[in-house]
Design an enzyme around this catalytic site. Sequence first.
Site, mmCIF file in Angstrom:
data_model
loop_
_atom_site.group_PDB
_atom_site.id
_atom_site.type_symbol
_atom_site.label_atom_id
_atom_site.label_comp_id
_atom_site.label_asym_id
_atom_site.label_seq_id
_atom_site.Cartn_x
_atom_site.Cartn_y
_atom_site.Cartn_z
ATOM 1 N N ASP A 83 110.394 43.680 162.533
ATOM 2 C CA ASP A 83 110.370 42.240 162.215
ATOM 3 C C ASP A 83 111.758 41.821 161.715
ATOM 4 O O ASP A 83 112.318 42.470 160.820
ATOM 5 C CB ASP A 83 109.307 42.029 161.120
ATOM 6 N N GLY A 193 106.591 33.024 153.192
ATOM 7 C CA GLY A 193 106.198 33.040 151.783
ATOM 8 C C GLY A 193 105.016 32.136 151.459
ATOM 9 O O GLY A 193 104.371 31.563 152.356
ATOM 10 N N ASN A 275 102.482 35.813 163.088
ATOM 11 C CA ASN A 275 102.970 36.663 161.990
ATOM 12 C C ASN A 275 102.325 36.307 160.654
ATOM 13 O O ASN A 275 102.432 35.162 160.190
ATOM 14 C CB ASN A 275 104.482 36.504 161.849
ATOM 15 N N ASP A 277 102.010 37.879 156.717
ATOM 16 C CA ASP A 277 102.360 38.851 155.682
ATOM 17 C C ASP A 277 101.831 38.385 154.324
ATOM 18 O O ASP A 277 101.095 39.080 153.626
ATOM 19 C CB ASP A 277 103.895 38.996 155.648
HETATM 20 P P1 13P Z 1 104.146 34.574 156.069
HETATM 21 O O1 13P Z 1 105.087 34.671 154.905
HETATM 22 O O2 13P Z 1 103.643 33.202 156.270
HETATM 23 O O3 13P Z 1 103.048 35.578 155.987
HETATM 24 O O4 13P Z 1 104.995 34.930 157.389
HETATM 25 C C1 13P Z 1 105.290 36.248 157.724
HETATM 26 C C2 13P Z 1 106.291 36.353 158.831
HETATM 27 O O5 13P Z 1 106.612 35.394 159.517
HETATM 28 C C3 13P Z 1 106.886 37.677 159.062
HETATM 29 O O6 13P Z 1 107.897 37.655 160.021
HETATM 30 O O1 G3H Z 2 109.813 37.847 157.454
HETATM 31 C C1 G3H Z 2 109.241 37.927 156.396
HETATM 32 C C2 G3H Z 2 108.197 38.919 156.136
HETATM 33 O O2 G3H Z 2 107.227 38.344 155.316
HETATM 34 C C3 G3H Z 2 108.768 40.179 155.561
HETATM 35 O O3 G3H Z 2 109.126 39.996 154.255
HETATM 36 O O4 G3H Z 2 111.438 40.961 154.064
HETATM 37 O O5 G3H Z 2 109.934 40.674 152.054
HETATM 38 O O6 G3H Z 2 109.456 42.441 153.768
HETATM 39 P P1 G3H Z 2 110.058 41.076 153.479
HETATM 40 ZN ZN ZN Z 3 109.137 35.962 160.113
#
Ligand code: 13P
Ligand code: G3H
Ligand code: ZN
Length: 346
Positions: A83, A193, A275, A277
């Site tokens: 990612d 976020g 995506n 997270d």
């Molecule tokens: P969120 O922070 O909305 O979960 O997005 C995650 C993301 O785009 C990771 O690349």
């Molecule tokens: O792109 C954003 C994802 O939520 C990954 O976040 O870089 O804190 O692991 P991170």
């Molecule tokens: Zn992202």
Amino acid sequence: MPLVPMRQILDEAAKGGYGVGAFNVNNMEQVQAIMEAANETNSPVIIQASRGALKYSRMIYLKKLIEAATEEYPHIPVSMHLDHGNSIETCKEAIDLGFTSVMMDGSLKSDGKTPATYEENIEITRKVVEMAHPLGVTVEGELGVLGGIEDGHGAGLSDEEVADHLTDPNQAEDFVEKTGLDALAVAIGTSHGAYKSGRKDPKTGEILPPTLAMERIHQIHEKMPNCHMVMHGSSSVPKELVDVINQYGGEMPGTFGIPVEQIQDGIKHGVRKVNVDTDSRLACTGAIRKVFAENPKAFDPRQYLTPARDAMKQVYLDRMRAFGQAGHAGDYKPMSLDDMKKVYGY
Ligand code: 13P
Ligand code: G3H
Ligand code: ZN
């Protein structure tokens, strides 16, 4: 089942008219929660690791965890994706480690903060495609710039600046053609976020939902019906998950996410990778806070990591069903990277 190239998962999703959640992982509990949810719903999945995740987990551990997942659930197609790769070297490192897909985020310079020029983005993305395709590895690129910052990654643009950096549908066609990428991440006003909106009600000061330029997705799909689009920043930030955090001592005011219905509209118009997270982070944190608040004497990590894993699994179950990937794990014979090489003409 060995790891499959992400391109196959996206091609199959396009045929079936559904989206596939791409879930970020940093540790064993997340990998297990995703796989338990995929197994229960019979879903193909994309497991992705950011540069921050690779650093935190010291790379080889994450790779071995994902390999363990494919061994435990041989009937589930899994793609291992980098990612927000920030350079050719990072993408190469991931490919060498066994990732079957990489994102070259050329929308930003290698510092992961400064917006790159269009020409720079084309050049670096094309170079990664030239490196990855002869190995059968999938490439995602990004056009336009997302809002928000996660772990130091992101341009940190204001809402007004984000509006200036949305994906231009006309440029998208040119970008896909010149780079030869497999998946196009679009900037439509989402951000990474839990705080996805800077919009406030002028009278009450209450945070309002982020406005998304969904019409850009519709336009891109009309111009390029076969282009697999990727929606970043797609956590829904459910109020009930934030409430648990705040109920047990957290302070997360003014959060806002992307409603699942908007993601489903994107999926109807060519979004194949979604995506997520933050939602898993919220579920994890809430579950752990609850255990500590209710059991101040607790000190066995299994006592709080087990409910954390269960809470994350519930998020994945919900998203797999909502995005439509549920029930599709057995639809196709998984391809190897060697098979995919041939598709690319190598
Ligand atoms: P969120 O922070 O909305 O979960 O997005 C995650 C993301 O785009 C990771 O690349
Ligand atoms: O792109 C954003 C994802 O939520 C990954 O976040 O870089 O804190 O692991 P991170
Ligand atoms: Zn992202």
